[in-house]
Scaffold this motif. Structure first.
Motif, PDB file in Angstrom:
ATOM      1  N   VAL A   1       9.403  -6.447  12.993  1.00 24.29           N
ATOM      2  CA  VAL A   1       8.394  -7.364  13.451  1.00 24.29           C
ATOM      3  C   VAL A   1       7.423  -6.898  14.141  1.00 24.29           C
ATOM      4  CG1 VAL A   1       8.342  -9.683  14.568  1.00 24.29           C
ATOM      5  CG2 VAL A   1      10.569  -9.149  13.402  1.00 24.29           C
ATOM      6  N   GLN A   2       6.055  -7.302  13.594  1.00 28.25           N
ATOM      7  CA  GLN A   2       4.869  -6.550  14.216  1.00 28.25           C
ATOM      8  C   GLN A   2       4.135  -7.758  14.587  1.00 28.25           C
ATOM      9  OE1 GLN A   2       4.019  -3.332  11.411  1.00 28.25           O
ATOM     10  NE2 GLN A   2       4.202  -2.222  13.162  1.00 28.25           N
ATOM     11  N   SER A   3       3.634  -7.818  15.749  1.00 30.34           N
ATOM     12  CA  SER A   3       2.560  -8.912  16.399  1.00 30.34           C
ATOM     13  C   SER A   3       1.760  -8.247  17.626  1.00 30.34           C
ATOM     14  CB  SER A   3       3.363 -10.004  16.696  1.00 30.34           C
ATOM     15  OG  SER A   3       2.385 -11.248  17.109  1.00 30.34           O
ATOM     16  N   ALA A   4       0.506  -8.069  17.363  1.00 26.64           N
ATOM     17  CA  ALA A   4      -0.368  -7.963  18.538  1.00 26.64           C
ATOM     18  C   ALA A   4      -0.120  -6.536  19.197  1.00 26.64           C
ATOM     19  CB  ALA A   4      -0.420  -8.965  19.483  1.00 26.64           C
ATOM     20  N   GLY A   5       0.252  -5.621  18.310  1.00 24.47           N
ATOM     21  CA  GLY A   5       0.636  -4.406  18.824  1.00 24.47           C
ATOM     22  C   GLY A   5       1.837  -4.138  19.311  1.00 24.47           C
ATOM     23  N   GLU A   6       2.722  -5.239  19.328  1.00 21.52           N
ATOM     24  CA  GLU A   6       4.068  -5.065  19.743  1.00 21.52           C
ATOM     25  C   GLU A   6       5.025  -4.901  18.622  1.00 21.52           C
ATOM     26  OE1 GLU A   6       5.412  -8.162  22.587  1.00 21.52           O
ATOM     27  OE2 GLU A   6       3.313  -7.781  23.664  1.00 21.52           O
ATOM     28  N   ASN A   7       6.294  -4.156  18.698  1.00 21.96           N
ATOM     29  CA  ASN A   7       7.115  -3.904  17.655  1.00 21.96           C
ATOM     30  C   ASN A   7       8.545  -4.114  18.095  1.00 21.96           C
ATOM     31  OD1 ASN A   7       5.034  -2.331  15.986  1.00 21.96           O
ATOM     32  ND2 ASN A   7       5.207  -1.072  17.737  1.00 21.96           N
TER      33      ASN A   7
ATOM     34  N   SER B   1       6.015   5.200   9.806  1.00 21.43           N
ATOM     35  CA  SER B   1       4.878   5.115   8.646  1.00 21.43           C
ATOM     36  C   SER B   1       4.048   3.857   8.949  1.00 21.43           C
ATOM     37  CB  SER B   1       5.418   4.852   7.276  1.00 21.43           C
ATOM     38  OG  SER B   1       6.005   3.580   6.826  1.00 21.43           O
ATOM     39  N   ARG B   2       4.787   2.690   9.751  1.00 17.18           N
ATOM     40  CA  ARG B   2       4.065   1.764   9.999  1.00 17.18           C
ATOM     41  C   ARG B   2       3.394   1.581  11.197  1.00 17.18           C
ATOM     42  NH1 ARG B   2       3.389  -1.027   5.071  1.00 17.18           N
ATOM     43  NH2 ARG B   2       4.668   0.388   4.100  1.00 17.18           N
ATOM     44  N   GLY B   3       3.284   2.873  12.163  1.00 20.64           N
ATOM     45  CA  GLY B   3       2.383   3.096  13.104  1.00 20.64           C
ATOM     46  C   GLY B   3       3.270   2.978  14.463  1.00 20.64           C
ATOM     47  N   VAL B   4       4.679   2.843  14.281  1.00 23.62           N
ATOM     48  CA  VAL B   4       5.606   2.509  15.503  1.00 23.62           C
ATOM     49  C   VAL B   4       5.610   3.769  16.223  1.00 23.62           C
ATOM     50  CG1 VAL B   4       7.597   1.652  16.155  1.00 23.62           C
ATOM     51  CG2 VAL B   4       6.524   0.572  14.571  1.00 23.62           C
ATOM     52  N   GLU B   5       5.391   3.644  17.606  1.00 32.13           N
ATOM     53  CA  GLU B   5       5.432   4.897  18.465  1.00 32.13           C
ATOM     54  C   GLU B   5       6.550   4.558  19.519  1.00 32.13           C
ATOM     55  OE1 GLU B   5       1.773   5.824  20.020  1.00 32.13           O
ATOM     56  OE2 GLU B   5       1.168   6.839  18.110  1.00 32.13           O
TER      57      GLU B   5
ATOM     58  N   PRO C   1       0.731  -1.231  -0.081  1.00 34.15           N
ATOM     59  CA  PRO C   1       0.216   0.022   0.030  1.00 34.15           C
ATOM     60  C   PRO C   1       0.829   1.301   0.078  1.00 34.15           C
ATOM     61  CG  PRO C   1       0.043  -1.133   2.007  1.00 34.15           C
ATOM     62  CD  PRO C   1       0.666  -1.956   1.330  1.00 34.15           C
ATOM     63  N   VAL C   2       0.436   2.315  -0.504  1.00 31.22           N
ATOM     64  CA  VAL C   2       1.084   3.697  -0.674  1.00 31.22           C
ATOM     65  C   VAL C   2       1.731   3.973   0.592  1.00 31.22           C
ATOM     66  CG1 VAL C   2       1.066   6.008  -1.372  1.00 31.22           C
ATOM     67  CG2 VAL C   2      -0.367   4.463  -2.446  1.00 31.22           C
ATOM     68  N   MET C   3       1.175   3.999   1.748  1.00 27.37           N
ATOM     69  CA  MET C   3       1.542   4.348   2.781  1.00 27.37           C
ATOM     70  C   MET C   3       1.023   3.361   3.886  1.00 27.37           C
ATOM     71  SD  MET C   3       3.872   6.521   3.391  1.00 27.37           S
ATOM     72  CE  MET C   3       4.805   7.361   4.640  1.00 27.37           C
ATOM     73  N   GLY C   4       1.893   3.359   4.933  1.00 29.34           N
ATOM     74  CA  GLY C   4       1.881   2.140   5.815  1.00 29.34           C
ATOM     75  C   GLY C   4       0.496   2.463   6.802  1.00 29.34           C
ATOM     76  N   GLN C   5      -0.073   1.305   7.228  1.00 31.68           N
ATOM     77  CA  GLN C   5      -1.047   1.477   8.374  1.00 31.68           C
ATOM     78  C   GLN C   5      -0.529   0.292   9.377  1.00 31.68           C
ATOM     79  OE1 GLN C   5      -2.415  -0.347   5.129  1.00 31.68           O
ATOM     80  NE2 GLN C   5      -3.349   1.448   4.185  1.00 31.68           N
ATOM     81  N   PRO C   6      -1.058   0.364  10.464  1.00 37.19           N
ATOM     82  CA  PRO C   6      -0.775  -0.694  11.243  1.00 37.19           C
ATOM     83  C   PRO C   6      -1.306  -2.103  10.797  1.00 37.19           C
ATOM     84  CG  PRO C   6      -2.044   1.132  12.442  1.00 37.19           C
ATOM     85  CD  PRO C   6      -1.961   1.287  10.993  1.00 37.19           C
TER      86      PRO C   6
END
Ligand code: ZN
Length: 287
Positions: free
Chosen positions: A52-58, A78-82, A26-31
């Motif tokens: 690596v993303q799983s169950a809200g963890e990064n 861009s992948r929602g990582v805070e 996709p153009v820009m990342g989503q969670p």
């Protein structure tokens, strides 16, 4: 796209439930989608960086060279990582830990995992400076160390406890992710000796995803290793380089075991999504 029927015959138990698709990112990342394990092989040029993303963890394994730092930081945002639950520094080479200083300076990090190997370089010192300045806990890990990464299990399968090897690449922290029937292995720049150790150990078995060791160098991806791990999807983290990575021999060996090969130099950012027994691969270019 679906996997070839020959692959099913080779590994019926694992692959019967897994279908492989391929699409543009996709153009820009989503969670990531809920209930999925998502592996992003970030295009950092020559070097490794895997989110690596799983169950809200990064979690982030390596951060590319120093100049890749800003790209990795932007990609994570861009992948929602805070914040990052963990950062793995596989080994102290610049093309693995270089970009981690920017990452540690940009996001709260809970734990940094490393082998304990050090290197007398400016890049490694800058990495250590960033670790010290962060509030991250530092954990020295070896084979036998096990973690929960969201809904996936993350086992450290090398290097072995005790003395480190004299060959720094063979001290790479190797992470094996298990998520239902799917397995993914990321082992930095492991060479033949570390590959043998893993191939002869209790964790050998078919892989859904292999991050190809040492950027497709001819000194890794040995026939023994491939025969024990039999990857369905092989991702080569490679960019412009003077080493001849990936070598034709490595590409041939991967082809021989029927692995579908994706490369950052040809496909840009590569995202593997594993959900409900299905594997989708999305690429940012050339898909
Ligand atoms: Zn490397």
């Amino acid at each position: 796209m679906r996997i070839a029927s020959g692959l099913r015959l080779l590994f019926p138990a694992l692959l019967a439930a897994l279908l492989v698709g391929c699409a543009q990112l996709p153009v820009m990342g989503q969670p990531p989608p809920a209930g999925a394990l998502v592996l992003h092989f970030i295009d950092v040029g020559q070097g490794d960086s895997i989110l690596v993303q799983s169950a809200g963890e990064n979690y982030l394994i390596d951060g590319g060279r120093p100049e890749a730092g800003p790209k990795v930081v932007d990609f994570l945002r861009s992948r929602g990582v805070e914040q990052l639950d963990g950062v793995v520094a596989t080994h102290p080479d610049a093309d693995h830990i270089g970009g981690l200083a920017d990452v540690l300076d940009s996001f709260p990090v809970e734990t940094v995992y490393l082998s304990g190997e050090s290197k007398g370089t400016t890049t490694f010192n800058e990495f250590l400076r960033a670790v010290r300045d962060s509030d991250a806990r530092v954990e020295r890990v070896r084979e036998g160390y096990s973690m929960e990464w969201g809904r996936a299990r993350a086992d450290v399968i090398a290097p072995p406890p005790g003395e480190l090897s004299e060959e720094p690449n063979d001290n790479s922290v190797a992470i094996l992710l298990t998520f239902g029937p799917a397995r993914a292995l990321m082992a930095g720049d492991a060479e033949a000796a570390q590959e043998r150790y893993m191939a002869e150990g209790p964790y050998a078995g078919p892989l859904t995803v292999l991050k190809v060791n040492h950027h497709g160098s001819n000194t890794s991806t040995t026939p023994l290793f491939l025969s024990r791990f039999r990857p369905q999807i092989a991702v080569i983290q490679v960019g412009e380089n003077s080493y001849g990575h990936p070598t034709p021999q490595t590409l041939r060996r991967l082809k021989t075991v029927g692995a579908r090969v994706f490369r950052n130099d040809l496909h840009g950012d590569i995202t593997v999504t594993i959900k409900d027994g299905r594997v989708d691969v999305a690429v940012s270019k050339g898909g």
